[in-house]
Every structure is written in C-alpha cells, then in structure tokens.
Design an enzyme around this catalytic site. Structure first.
Site, PDB file in Angstrom:
ATOM      1  N   CYS A  65       9.456  21.737   2.052  1.00  0.00           N
ATOM      2  CA  CYS A  65       9.864  21.722   0.669  1.00  0.00           C
ATOM      3  C   CYS A  65       8.983  20.868  -0.072  1.00  0.00           C
ATOM      4  O   CYS A  65       8.443  20.989  -1.224  1.00  0.00           O
ATOM      5  CB  CYS A  65      11.278  21.482   0.347  1.00  0.00           C
ATOM      6  SG  CYS A  65      12.477  22.688   1.206  1.00  0.00           S
ATOM      7  N   CYS A  78      13.650  18.382   3.364  1.00  0.00           N
ATOM      8  CA  CYS A  78      12.782  19.259   4.033  1.00  0.00           C
ATOM      9  C   CYS A  78      11.255  19.065   3.995  1.00  0.00           C
ATOM     10  O   CYS A  78      10.864  19.070   2.918  1.00  0.00           O
ATOM     11  CB  CYS A  78      13.065  20.817   3.486  1.00  0.00           C
ATOM     12  SG  CYS A  78      12.112  22.132   4.118  1.00  0.00           S
TER      13      CYS A  78
END
Length: 449
Positions: free
Chosen positions: A71, A68
């Site tokens: 993230c 991600c």
C-alpha cells in the site's frame, strides 16, 4: 379557511419533493457537492463514502492498510495519476479508505487483502485488475470513460485514435464496417480492448494496415507488433471468435499480471519454460511459438523463464537437473500434461519439435501430472488476499482446538468411568466378604432364644 389549509399543505408537499430531488441529484440540481475535483486523492470513511460514490460517475477507490508495504508503494503512484485522470473530459476521481481501521465497513465490498482497488461506475463496483504504475494506470482507466466504439472520420482521426490508445491493450479498427455490427461485442470486451470504426479513410490506410478490400476488421497489439485481418463472415459467432482469439498476443509472457488475463479464456494453455526468457536462444524460440500459435488458435501459447520466476517453475517440477526448454499443456488449475517423446526441446530444428509436440498432444500421447504442492500453495497465496489466509489459519486452529477439547473430554470420561467401575468392584467385593461372614456366624440349624 379549509381551502387555504389544503393549499398550504400542497405547497409543503411540493417543497419536500423538491428538496428530495435536490438531494438525489446533487450534480445536476444542487450548485455543488462537497468533493472537489482538484487532482488530489480523496480520503473517505464510512461517514462520507456513499456520498462520494453518488457524486461521481467514475471513482477509483484504494482500500488500504497503513502498515501494508504494498500500500505504501502504491500510494505515490495514485498521487501521480490523480491529477491526470481529473483532467479527462469525463474525469475519474481517486479516493482511498483505511480498510484496516474501518473493517466492518470494508467488508461490504469483500475486501480480503491490501491493497484492493475497485472502480465504481455510476455506483456499481468493479474489481480493478489493471496495472498500478501511474502512467499505465491512467492509460488503463481511460478505457472506462471512452466511447464503446469510436467513430473515425479521417486518416488523421485514425492515427490520433491509435496514438491515444497506447500500447497496453489490443486495438480493433473496422474499415468500411457498420458500427452496429461490432457495438455489442465492443461493450462486452470494453475493459480489454479499444474498438473503433473508420468511416472515411484513404488508400494510404489500406497500405499501412495491409488490407485490400472492405469491410475488414484489423486487430493489432502495438506492444507485441502483431496484426491480424478479418474479412468475415460477420454473422453468428465468427466475429466474436476473432475478437476473443486476438485479445491476447500470439505468445504471451507469463507473470502475475498476464496470468490474470487468462481467467476468462477457456482454451488450454501451451506453456514453454526456458532458462532465461531474455537471452538470444529464447527470443528465437518465442518467434517459433508465435508461428505455432497463429496456426493453432484453439490453444493459448505462453512462456516464462526460470530466472524470471523460479518459484512458479517449481510447481511444474522444474529444477537444476531439468532439460530446458520444456513444454507442457496446462489447464490453469492443478493438472498439466507432458507429451511422451516431447518432454523437452533440443537446440536444432525446434520448429519441427513444436509441431511434433502439438501432434502428440492432439493424438493423446500424454502423461497427466499434478502440480507440486508447497510451491503451488505459495503461488496461490500470492494471488489471494492475506486476510483470507489468516481466516483459513484461524478456522483450522479453531477446529484443532475443538478436537483437542473433545479428546480431553473423552479421556476425562474414560477416567471417570474407570474410577466408577473400580469403586463398583470394591463395593461388590466388600459386600461379598460381609455376606460370607454373616453366613459363617449363622447356620440354618441354629435357633435364637
């Protein structure tokens, strides 16, 4: 001998009970727990998660996925915030869990997007919806470990409280008030504001905060340089109404973060759309909106620029041909209204135009509109977790597949029925021919030997 046996059994039971207490209370009975508070982000999984949550009163958990992009950008912010939070009088620990690898475990906490942050307070999870930049994140989380109501005993204490509170949340200071008056409200709105009671203060404080009698509750937003004074009454719902109405600035700039602040506010939303919220004309208009908001506390006022958030403007049918500024009243769902005759604002005397807009809205001279579909769906997708979107797409796909299989089965059944009907027709025809031939070969008047 039997007495000795019972004594040994009793000692064994006491020992077991003591061991159980040591396991249930690791921070107070045991010498230490296996998780150090050294300012580093803990890596947790399903094997040690529950132990970590029970070891700390406050722990912020980042449920992430290695692939991600959001993230990856969040990770260094958490790394920078972790040592600052570890130094607090009541430390807050930051941890992370690979929710993509441990999906079944993460489903316990309804993780449907990455990254998802939850703060566990005494083991109870709460969704974290605050800022994610390191310095702002620290400022936000400090509220969770602060007293519900801070007691200030001097001018120095007041100034120190305001400085430590920062600029991201409204601050309430009660001068000459009893702590019990505001304690319940402070607990209820702790995640959204700072609360304090100044028991000892000088006349300089009264001049600085512009109040002339006590008791008085002062509310101010340092970031927006806004201040309100409440002299009572302090009973019934009057106090809470004042607190609620001052949780937001008079006119709030709209973006992804501030929209979340509106979730718990049930007031209608007066939204002004400008070309660029940072230009000089817009700044003058924003001042007028603040004045209107101060006189209309039953409404929430906000604004945003098409230049800053073009996709969001599309949901309200704003394009290059739209005359701006445009004012609407939005229910923060799928409906909004235009006021007839006040669809847009001219450059001259905008204060009077805003007043006419509000008057027209209250008198019901409105046209109801529905938010446009594609852009709003995209906006919703940006607010909900990507895994939720995947699940919806998967379910739709399954439904379409079932429909296709059912239709194919129906077609096959129709074909089978058609073939069986065809065979029956052929059989009936063959039987009729054979019966006809038989009748020709044997007539009633003939006899067999």
């Amino acid at each position: 001998m039997q007495h000795i046996y019972h004594l040994l059994l009793l000692l064994l039971m006491l020992a077991c009970a003591l061991l159980s207490l040591l396991q249930l209370c690791p921070t107070s009975w045991a010498s230490s727990h296996p998780f150090p508070i050294d300012g580093r982000v803990l890596e947790l999984d399903e094997s040690n998660f529950d132990s970590a949550i029970s070891s700390f009163d406050y722990i912020l958990v980042d449920f992430y996925a290695p692939w991600c992009g959001h993230c990856k950008r969040l990770a260094p912010q958490l790394d920078a915030a972790a040592p600052l939070l570890a130094k607090l009088d009541k430390p807050i620990v930051i941890a992370k869990v690979d929710a993509d690898k441990f999906r079944r475990f993460a489903s316990r906490f309804e993780i449907d997007g990455f990254p998802t942050l939850k703060i566990f307070i005494h083991g109870v999870p709460i969704e974290y919806v605050g800022p994610r930049k390191a310095d702002l994140l620290v400022q936000f989380l400090k509220k969770f470990v602060a007293p519900d109501v801070s007691i200030l005993e001097s001018d120095v204490a007041v100034n120190s409280f305001v400085e430590n509170a920062g600029t991201d949340f409204p601050i309430y200071i009660g001068f000459g008030m009893n702590e019990s008056i505001i304690s319940e409200i402070a607990i209820k709105y702790k995640k959204k504001a700072w609360f304090s009671i100044a028991k000892e203060f000088s006349d300089d404080m009264m001049i600085a905060y512009d109040f002339d009698k006590v008791p008085a509750l002062i509310s101010f937003h340092p970031k927006y340089n806004e201040r309100s004074i409440f002299y009572g009454p302090f009973e019934d719902n009057f106090l809470e109404d004042f607190v609620k109405q001052n949780l937001l600035p008079l006119s709030i700039p709209i973006n992804y973060d501030t929209l979340k602040l509106l979730n718990d506010d049930d007031r209608k939303f007066v939204l002004t759309i400008v070309e660029d919220e940072t230009d000089e004309k817009s700044l003058k208009l924003i001042k007028l909106l603040r004045a209107a908001a101060s006189a209309n506390r039953d409404l929430v006022f906000g604004y945003f620029g098409v230049k800053q958030w073009e996709d969001f403007a599309d949901t309200f049918e704003v394009n290059k041909k739209t005359k701006l500024p445009k004012m609407i009243v939005w229910d923060r769902n799928e409906e909004y209204v235009l006021v007839v005759g006040s669809e847009s604002l001219d450059e001259e005397d905008q204060g009077s135009q805003i007043s006419r807009f509000l008057e027209g809205y209250r008198e019901g001279r409105t046209v109801q509109k529905t938010i446009s579909g594609p852009s709003f769906i995209g906006f919703l997708n940006s607010l909900i977790g990507i895994r939720t979107v995947y699940i919806i797409v998967f379910l739709v796909g399954v439904f379409m597949l079932i429909q296709h299989i059912t239709k194919q089965d129906d077609d096959d059944n129709d074909n089978d029925n058609h073939q069986r009907g065809k065979h029956r027709v052929e059989d009936d025809a063959s039987g009729s021919v054979a019966q006809s031939e038989s009748r020709q070969a044997y007539q009633p008047g003939d006899k067999e030997d």
